[in-house]
Enzyme design. Structure first.
Site, PDB file in Angstrom:
ATOM      1  CG  ASP A  77      17.970  54.182  98.932  1.00  0.00           C
ATOM      2  OD1 ASP A  77      16.876  54.209  98.324  1.00  0.00           O
ATOM      3  OD2 ASP A  77      18.041  54.113 100.167  1.00  0.00           O
ATOM      4  CG  ASP A  80      13.547  53.544  99.123  1.00  0.00           C
ATOM      5  OD1 ASP A  80      14.551  53.058  98.564  1.00  0.00           O
ATOM      6  OD2 ASP A  80      13.602  54.551  99.836  1.00  0.00           O
ATOM      7  CE1 TYR A 228      20.972  56.115 103.151  1.00  0.00           C
ATOM      8  CE2 TYR A 228      19.047  56.820 101.910  1.00  0.00           C
ATOM      9  CZ  TYR A 228      19.884  55.809 102.349  1.00  0.00           C
ATOM     10  OH  TYR A 228      19.642  54.512 102.000  1.00  0.00           O
ATOM     11  CD  GLU A 465      15.197  48.857 102.839  1.00  0.00           C
ATOM     12  OE1 GLU A 465      14.991  49.134 104.039  1.00  0.00           O
ATOM     13  OE2 GLU A 465      14.821  49.579 101.898  1.00  0.00           O
TER      14      GLU A 465
END
Ligand SMILES: *[C@@H]1O[C@H](CO)[C@@H](O)[C@H](O)[C@H]1NC(C)=O
Ligand SMILES: *[C@@H]1O[C@H](CO)[C@@H](O)[C@H](O)[C@H]1NC(C)=O
Ligand SMILES: CC(=O)N[C@H]1CO[C@H](CO)[C@@H](O)[C@@H]1O
Length: 487
Positions: A77, A80, A228, A465
């Site tokens: 995603d 990571d 999430y 990120e």
């Protein structure tokens, strides 16, 4: 309204005028190509010969073995190595919507865009291979986040989490149904039989989502949430899935579902992202709603209100803009808000154009061109027209983020360092002052702070990120802006 915010607005208007005069040349076509290339950097599984981002290699080749399924593939995603299927499905839906809406403007990039969708859909087909079961996630987030490790070296548990009739997850299943239905439209003209397979599966998965109701929050538990969480319940996702199924099948029952459930789903119609779908539904269905007088009131006023909320000097503006002109919402990873809402601005503007429609925002008459200009100003900011004079797309322009928070980008590639790097062996690279060795071309990052400043640091994931759902809507925005006639 405070005086200060009026001043901010005046500066912004002045800036927009200068910008138009300057004819700053941004190569949107190049940005489009890079925005799609990024997805190759997020690939999990066995990489094909056609892989262009060469520093990435095969990874996670036994995913799914713990539940005797083949769960190899899909996308990581963000920075990571977990495969979270809720945001992955939304990413796939938005890539597909980009092609459905703007595919004819993509030229040679259309093929790459379809490949990016297919990397998602092939995997989502695996996740839904068994009836009444949906694989929700692969990878243990706590163990994963504890290591700074290349995906190629991963040795953290690759646990598979899944939904069943007894432990359902309507938001996740409905988002997968949306992704498969939207993709079936994207593939319809070029890959007809694949398109049919996707659509059949979408129908089945939607039935599962709808019949066995519940939140994956509870079914998957802490492996998925706090990462999430489904914050705003699953009715919006179900309506979103039904809207895509209606677009793909034209079966009235799906349209009826959207109409009869949109009000219970109406949590926040000014937000659009992997969790909140109502704003997207209002725009997606607006064309049908405009032609269905009995139901227009359910969607059109909300879609109009969303547009007005984005117009900088409208009295109903609910979003803030930074001094430099960037749409800003509180929280981390602001650019995810910007790309998703810019996408909706353009889609709605195109519809307004076709319908010869204007909106009244307070005293301002807003036409399609006004909305397009707002979206364009956001894309231009992201691509370099901003106070920091840098692009927030990695590998694009003269200056861009070089220390992004992304394991694969920070650690040397297997080509440069074939020896395995274990869980904490990566820390020295994380702490290094040097730019990342691998350029994750096309990645958008979380973006600048409210004062337009940007701190290029791996310690600052909120700003540095990248995520797949941040890029996916931008693919559509760039396809639109790269068409030759845009000024
Ligand atoms: C999921 O969990 C989050 C965080 O605890 C909570 O805010 C949200 O209401 C939950 N959603 C559902 C549908 O239960
Ligand atoms: C801008 O905001 C960031 C993040 O809130 C802060 O760290 C920085 O000091 C601010 N810079 C200026 C010039 O105010
Ligand atoms: C519209 C949208 O994507 N909203 C997101 C904005 O960013 C926050 C996090 O800072 C998300 O929670 C929202 O979903």
């Amino acid at each position: 309204m405070s005086k200060a915010s009026c001043i901010v607005r005046m500066i912004m208007v002045a800036m927009m005028i200068t910008v138009t005069r300057a004819h700053y040349a941004i190569n949107y076509k190049e940005a489009l190509g890079k925005s799609i290339l990024f997805f190759e950097g997020q690939r999990s599984g066995k990489l094909p010969h056609s892989q262009r981002m060469k520093w990435r290699k095969d990874s996670a080749l036994s995913d799914g073995s713990d539940i005797r399924m083949n769960m190899v593939g899909g996308y990581y995603d963000a920075g990571d190595n977990v495969k979270f299927h809720f945001p992955m499905a939304f990413t796939t839906t938005m890539l597909a919507w980009s092609v459905v809406e703007f595919g004819d403007l993509m030229g040679s990039e259309l093929k790459n865009a379809l490949d990016a969708i297919r990397w998602g859909t092939d995997y989502l087909m695996k996740a839904t291979n068994i009836p009444n079961m949906v694989v929700a996630q692969v990878g243990e987030p706590y163990a994963d986040h504890d290591c700074w490790e290349r995906p190629e070296d991963m040795d953290t548990p690759r646990t598979s989490y899944y939904l069943t009739k007894e432990k359902p997850g309507s938001e996740l299943s409905a988002e997968i149904a949306a992704a498969l239905a939207a993709s079936s439209i994207a593939f319809r003209t070029t890959h007809a039989s694949y398109s049919n397979i996707l659509l059949k599966r979408a129908i089945r998965v939607f039935d599962f989502a709808n019949k066995y109701r519940g939140s994956y929050n509870n079914s998957v538990g802490e492996a998925a949430c706090p990462f999430y969480c489904d914050y705003n319940n699953y009715m919006d996702d179900l309506a979103w899935g039904a809207a895509w199924l209606y677009k793909a099948t034209k079966m009235a029952s799906y349209w009826d579902f959207v109409k009869s459930n949109i009000q219970t789903a109406n949590v926040d119609s000014f937000e659009f992202g992997w969790d909140a779908k109502v704003a997207g539904i209002n725009v997606l269905v607006s064309e049908w709603a405009m032609n269905d007088p009995g139901s227009a009131h359910l969607f059109i006023p909300n879609a109009d209100a969303l547009m007005c909320s984005l117009v900088p000097n409208s009295p109903t503006k609910t979003f803030s803009y930074t001094k430099g002109g960037l749409l800003f919402r509180k929280g981390v990873c602001n650019l995810q808000n910007v790309t998703a809402l810019s996408f909706l601005l353009i889609v709605y503007a195109r519809l307004m154009d076709r319908m010869k429609k204007r909106i009244v925002c307070g005293k301002e008459m807003v036409d399609s061109k006004r909305l397009i200009n707002i979206a364009k100003s956001q894309a231009d900011y992201i691509l370099g027209k901003n106070p920091e004079r840098m692009s927030y797309m990695v590998g694009f322009g003269r200056k861009y983020p070089e220390k992004i928070h992304h394991r694969g980008s920070v650690l040397p590639s297997l080509d440069a360092h074939p020896k395995r790097l274990r869980c904490h062996d990566g820390n020295v690279y994380f702490k290094s002052d040097k730019p990342n060795p691998n350029i994750l071309i096309g990645a958008l990052v979380g973006g600048p702070a409210y004062n337009d400043s940007f701190q290029d640091s791996r310690y600052n994931p909120g700003q540095t990120e990248p995520t797949t759902y941040l890029n996916a809507p931008f693919v559509g925005v760039l396809a639109y802006l790269s068409k030759p006639t845009i000024v």
